[in-house]
Design an enzyme around this catalytic site. Structure first.
Site, PDB file in Angstrom:
ATOM      1  N   PRO A   2      -1.076  -0.436  -5.393  1.00 57.21           N
ATOM      2  CA  PRO A   2      -0.215  -0.592  -6.558  1.00 57.21           C
ATOM      3  C   PRO A   2      -0.714   0.189  -7.769  1.00 57.21           C
ATOM      4  CG  PRO A   2      -1.705  -2.428  -6.495  1.00 57.21           C
ATOM      5  CD  PRO A   2      -2.034  -1.554  -5.299  1.00 57.21           C
ATOM      6  N   PRO A  36      -4.542  -0.721  -0.373  1.00 59.02           N
ATOM      7  CA  PRO A  36      -5.537   0.305  -0.042  1.00 59.02           C
ATOM      8  C   PRO A  36      -6.230   0.800  -1.313  1.00 59.02           C
ATOM      9  CG  PRO A  36      -3.315   1.205   0.142  1.00 59.02           C
ATOM     10  CD  PRO A  36      -3.168  -0.258  -0.139  1.00 59.02           C
ATOM     11  N   ARG A  41      -4.138   2.281  -8.930  1.00 61.51           N
ATOM     12  CA  ARG A  41      -4.240   2.957 -10.228  1.00 61.51           C
ATOM     13  C   ARG A  41      -4.144   1.884 -11.307  1.00 61.51           C
ATOM     14  NH1 ARG A  41      -4.570   5.785  -6.609  1.00 61.51           N
ATOM     15  NH2 ARG A  41      -3.503   7.699  -6.048  1.00 61.51           N
ATOM     16  N   ARG A  72       4.936  -5.856   2.519  1.00 63.52           N
ATOM     17  CA  ARG A  72       4.088  -7.045   2.597  1.00 63.52           C
ATOM     18  C   ARG A  72       4.966  -8.283   2.424  1.00 63.52           C
ATOM     19  NH1 ARG A  72       1.979  -3.250  -0.661  1.00 63.52           N
ATOM     20  NH2 ARG A  72       0.054  -2.276   0.032  1.00 63.52           N
TER      21      ARG A  72
END
Length: 130
Positions: A2, A36, A41, A72
């Site tokens: 995200p 991941p 960021r 998800r």
């Protein structure tokens, strides 16, 4: 993904260290194991022009948006969001107790066909791991 985007009124800087808060949020997002590492960021945007509630210049706000990719289940996202929100609120607790402060957080899933990315940081992290 995200992307964590924190917008805030400049008067919060008298009580909090914005880069330190960003780091706490960033590290908690990694620690959830949901996202991941190479896609996370975190950035902050100071809003020089703002109005809060009754327009009292002493009022403060800080709002965090997490833009995440789809795929998800809602329970996984909810648990990850709650962890980030808890770290966020814990960091802001002292400022919240001292001032009129609006704290917000939302997690938004991006449309899968309207979200474009190009990122070679994943390759770098894979090389470092091996």
């Amino acid at each position: 993904m995200p992307h964590f985007i924190m917008e805030y009124s400049p008067n919060v800087e008298s009580d909090i260290n914005v880069p330190e808060l960003m780091q706490a949020i960033h590290r908690e997002a990694i620690a959830t194991g949901v996202f991941p590492k190479g896609g996370i960021r975190t950035r902050a945007i100071k809003c020089d022009y703002y109005l809060v509630a009754d327009e009292d210049p002493a009022n403060r706000f800080i709002h965090l948006t997490a833009k995440v990719g789809v795929g998800r289940d809602i329970e996984t996202l909810k648990q990850a969001a709650q962890r980030v929100f808890d770290v966020y609120c814990d960091y802001l607790a002292e400022a919240f107790d001292k001032h009129y402060l609006s704290i917000g957080f939302e997690m938004v899933e991006l449309h899968p066909q309207l979200n474009f990315k190009k990122n070679n940081i994943h390759q770098k992290l894979a090389q470092q791991a091996s």
